[in-house]
Motif scaffolding. Structure first.
Motif, mmCIF file in Angstrom:
data_model
loop_
_atom_site.group_PDB
_atom_site.id
_atom_site.type_symbol
_atom_site.label_atom_id
_atom_site.label_comp_id
_atom_site.label_asym_id
_atom_site.label_seq_id
_atom_site.Cartn_x
_atom_site.Cartn_y
_atom_site.Cartn_z
ATOM 1 N N GLU A 100 0.806 -1.218 0.000
ATOM 2 C CA GLU A 100 0.000 0.000 0.000
ATOM 3 C C GLU A 100 0.840 1.270 0.000
ATOM 4 O O GLU A 100 0.321 2.370 -0.270
ATOM 5 C CB GLU A 100 -0.944 0.009 1.203
ATOM 6 C CG GLU A 100 -0.285 -0.085 2.558
ATOM 7 C CD GLU A 100 -0.020 -1.525 2.974
ATOM 8 O OE1 GLU A 100 0.344 -1.742 4.152
ATOM 9 O OE2 GLU A 100 -0.169 -2.425 2.121
ATOM 10 N N HIS A 101 2.123 1.132 0.302
ATOM 11 C CA HIS A 101 3.018 2.297 0.304
ATOM 12 C C HIS A 101 3.838 2.361 -0.985
ATOM 13 O O HIS A 101 4.807 3.119 -1.053
ATOM 14 C CB HIS A 101 3.961 2.241 1.513
ATOM 15 C CG HIS A 101 3.241 2.155 2.826
ATOM 16 N ND1 HIS A 101 2.489 3.193 3.319
ATOM 17 C CD2 HIS A 101 3.167 1.148 3.740
ATOM 18 C CE1 HIS A 101 1.974 2.831 4.505
ATOM 19 N NE2 HIS A 101 2.378 1.602 4.775
ATOM 20 N N GLY A 135 -9.996 -10.026 -2.834
ATOM 21 C CA GLY A 135 -10.637 -8.921 -3.548
ATOM 22 C C GLY A 135 -9.785 -7.678 -3.666
ATOM 23 O O GLY A 135 -10.215 -6.675 -4.261
ATOM 24 N N ARG A 136 -8.592 -7.729 -3.117
ATOM 25 C CA ARG A 136 -7.734 -6.548 -3.126
ATOM 26 C C ARG A 136 -6.930 -6.477 -4.423
ATOM 27 O O ARG A 136 -6.389 -7.473 -4.895
ATOM 28 C CB ARG A 136 -6.785 -6.578 -1.932
ATOM 29 C CG ARG A 136 -5.922 -5.334 -1.822
ATOM 30 C CD ARG A 136 -5.147 -5.370 -0.522
ATOM 31 N NE ARG A 136 -4.300 -4.192 -0.375
ATOM 32 C CZ ARG A 136 -3.586 -3.940 0.702
ATOM 33 N NH1 ARG A 136 -3.598 -4.785 1.727
ATOM 34 N NH2 ARG A 136 -2.855 -2.846 0.768
ATOM 35 N N VAL A 137 -6.872 -5.290 -5.018
ATOM 36 C CA VAL A 137 -6.121 -5.085 -6.258
ATOM 37 C C VAL A 137 -4.703 -4.683 -5.896
ATOM 38 O O VAL A 137 -4.482 -3.757 -5.116
ATOM 39 C CB VAL A 137 -6.778 -4.008 -7.145
ATOM 40 C CG1 VAL A 137 -5.927 -3.766 -8.388
ATOM 41 C CG2 VAL A 137 -8.190 -4.395 -7.504
ATOM 42 N N ARG A 138 -3.753 -5.387 -6.481
ATOM 43 C CA ARG A 138 -2.347 -5.068 -6.233
ATOM 44 C C ARG A 138 -1.662 -4.780 -7.562
ATOM 45 O O ARG A 138 -1.904 -5.444 -8.569
ATOM 46 C CB ARG A 138 -1.630 -6.233 -5.529
ATOM 47 C CG ARG A 138 -1.993 -6.363 -4.055
ATOM 48 C CD ARG A 138 -1.038 -7.311 -3.359
ATOM 49 N NE ARG A 138 -1.347 -7.438 -1.935
ATOM 50 C CZ ARG A 138 -0.883 -6.626 -1.008
ATOM 51 N NH1 ARG A 138 -0.093 -5.611 -1.346
ATOM 52 N NH2 ARG A 138 -1.202 -6.804 0.269
ATOM 53 N N SER A 165 5.829 0.299 -2.084
ATOM 54 C CA SER A 165 7.154 -0.289 -1.873
ATOM 55 C C SER A 165 7.090 -1.783 -2.239
ATOM 56 O O SER A 165 6.008 -2.381 -2.352
ATOM 57 C CB SER A 165 7.587 -0.131 -0.418
ATOM 58 O OG SER A 165 7.698 1.238 -0.068
ATOM 59 N N LEU A 166 8.229 -2.385 -2.434
ATOM 60 C CA LEU A 166 8.259 -3.819 -2.715
ATOM 61 C C LEU A 166 7.542 -4.582 -1.605
ATOM 62 O O LEU A 166 7.714 -4.285 -0.413
ATOM 63 C CB LEU A 166 9.705 -4.307 -2.823
ATOM 64 C CG LEU A 166 10.541 -3.797 -4.005
ATOM 65 C CD1 LEU A 166 11.969 -4.313 -3.875
ATOM 66 C CD2 LEU A 166 9.928 -4.236 -5.318
ATOM 67 N N TRP A 167 6.749 -5.554 -2.001
ATOM 68 C CA TRP A 167 6.032 -6.359 -1.008
ATOM 69 C C TRP A 167 7.037 -7.333 -0.391
ATOM 70 O O TRP A 167 7.554 -8.228 -1.057
ATOM 71 C CB TRP A 167 4.901 -7.107 -1.689
ATOM 72 C CG TRP A 167 3.937 -7.760 -0.729
ATOM 73 C CD1 TRP A 167 3.908 -7.649 0.619
ATOM 74 C CD2 TRP A 167 2.853 -8.614 -1.079
ATOM 75 N NE1 TRP A 167 2.886 -8.363 1.166
ATOM 76 C CE2 TRP A 167 2.211 -8.974 0.122
ATOM 77 C CE3 TRP A 167 2.365 -9.095 -2.293
ATOM 78 C CZ2 TRP A 167 1.102 -9.810 0.163
ATOM 79 C CZ3 TRP A 167 1.261 -9.930 -2.260
ATOM 80 C CH2 TRP A 167 0.635 -10.283 -1.042
ATOM 81 N N THR A 168 7.343 -7.137 0.874
ATOM 82 C CA THR A 168 8.332 -7.966 1.557
ATOM 83 C C THR A 168 7.722 -8.576 2.805
ATOM 84 O O THR A 168 6.683 -8.131 3.306
ATOM 85 C CB THR A 168 9.574 -7.144 1.949
ATOM 86 O OG1 THR A 168 9.185 -6.106 2.862
ATOM 87 C CG2 THR A 168 10.239 -6.542 0.720
ATOM 88 N N ALA A 169 8.379 -9.576 3.314
ATOM 89 C CA ALA A 169 7.966 -10.238 4.559
ATOM 90 C C ALA A 169 9.213 -10.568 5.360
ATOM 91 O O ALA A 169 10.225 -11.009 4.791
ATOM 92 C CB ALA A 169 7.172 -11.502 4.248
ATOM 93 N N ASP A 170 9.161 -10.328 6.663
ATOM 94 C CA ASP A 170 10.294 -10.621 7.542
ATOM 95 C C ASP A 170 10.116 -12.010 8.159
ATOM 96 O O ASP A 170 9.067 -12.310 8.751
ATOM 97 C CB ASP A 170 10.400 -9.582 8.657
ATOM 98 C CG ASP A 170 10.762 -8.205 8.130
ATOM 99 O OD1 ASP A 170 11.464 -8.164 7.102
ATOM 100 O OD2 ASP A 170 10.339 -7.196 8.722
ATOM 101 N N PHE A 171 11.138 -12.834 8.024
ATOM 102 C CA PHE A 171 11.079 -14.179 8.603
ATOM 103 C C PHE A 171 12.499 -14.683 8.844
ATOM 104 O O PHE A 171 13.358 -14.605 7.969
ATOM 105 C CB PHE A 171 10.355 -15.150 7.664
ATOM 106 C CG PHE A 171 10.259 -16.549 8.203
ATOM 107 C CD1 PHE A 171 9.349 -16.868 9.202
ATOM 108 C CD2 PHE A 171 11.099 -17.547 7.725
ATOM 109 C CE1 PHE A 171 9.270 -18.155 9.715
ATOM 110 C CE2 PHE A 171 11.025 -18.833 8.231
ATOM 111 C CZ PHE A 171 10.107 -19.140 9.223
ATOM 112 N N GLY A 172 12.734 -15.188 10.062
ATOM 113 C CA GLY A 172 14.040 -15.750 10.397
ATOM 114 C C GLY A 172 15.167 -14.745 10.358
ATOM 115 O O GLY A 172 16.319 -15.117 10.077
ATOM 116 N N GLY A 173 14.878 -13.469 10.637
ATOM 117 C CA GLY A 173 15.915 -12.456 10.611
ATOM 118 C C GLY A 173 16.288 -11.990 9.218
ATOM 119 O O GLY A 173 17.275 -11.270 9.053
#
Length: 210
Positions: free
Chosen positions: A117-118, A152-155, A120-128
């Motif tokens: 929504e910002h 239903g969300r448009v990306r 920015s690249l869609w990222t996820a934090d996992f395992g440091g």
């Protein structure tokens, strides 16, 4: 008359049975020797000696057979360990080869990189590690969104070469970062921030940091 009687008496006294047929009576000395030395038939001694010798031979054979069996068992164990080590080494070599092939395919392929929504690249934090989410196609992206309850969300997304993600966009993120391709799918892949996948300047070891 007297002389004849004396001769007869002497003859009778001296007659100890030497002239008699049959077994000679045992003397007192013989009986003493027999009492002092108990009889032990030679055949009994020989049989006991033979039995002891046979027992020693059997025991030696048993010990030799046990040593040989243990040596064979040790050899079999060493051979099995060597075969197991070779099998593990072969599996590791095949896994590395397969991953190198997948990495090469990913670097040459254009993938979809959605934005949050910002913008920015869609990222996820996992395992440091911060993972850039990338997808093989729109179907894979839709499946992931649906699994997160965002059907239903448009990306919006961009199409980016895998090589550019690893070589350019990963170093732009703070801290260790990698790429997660088709996260949540059966054929999903992770490209972690290690040497050989991302630039050495931003690579980390398994438990370290930049």
């Amino acid at each position: 008359m007297l002389v004849e009687s004396a001769a007869d008496s002497i003859s009778r006294v001296m007659d100890n049975g030497d002239e008699m047929a049959g077994q000679r009576p045992a003397s007192g000395l013989d009986r003493l020797l027999e009492a002092a030395s108990p009889h032990m038939p030679p055949t009994t001694v020989e049989a006991a000696g033979s039995a002891e010798t046979a027992a020693d031979v059997d025991a030696s054979a048993d010990v030799e057979a046990t040593v040989e069996a243990e040596a064979e068992a040790d050899t079999d164990t060493a051979a099995a360990a060597a075969v197991g080590a070779e099998a593990v080494a072969g599996d590791v070599a095949r896994a590395r080869k397969d991953f190198a092939r997948l990495l090469g395919d990913f670097r040459r392929t254009a993938v979809l990189v959605p934005f949050d929504e910002h913008d920015s690249l869609w990222t996820a934090d996992f395992g440091g590690v911060r993972w850039i989410c990338a997808f093989s196609d729109e179907a894979a992206l839709a499946d992931f969104a649906r699994a997160r309850g965002e059907a239903g969300r448009v990306r919006t997304y961009r199409t980016v070469l895998g090589a550019r993600l690893l070589d350019v966009m990963v170093p732009m993120l703070p801290g260790p970062a990698g790429v997660a391709l088709d996260a949540g799918a059966d054929g999903g892949m992770l490209f972690p921030p290690v040497a050989g996948i991302v630039p050495d300047a931003v690579a980390v070891d398994l438990g370290g940091s930049r």
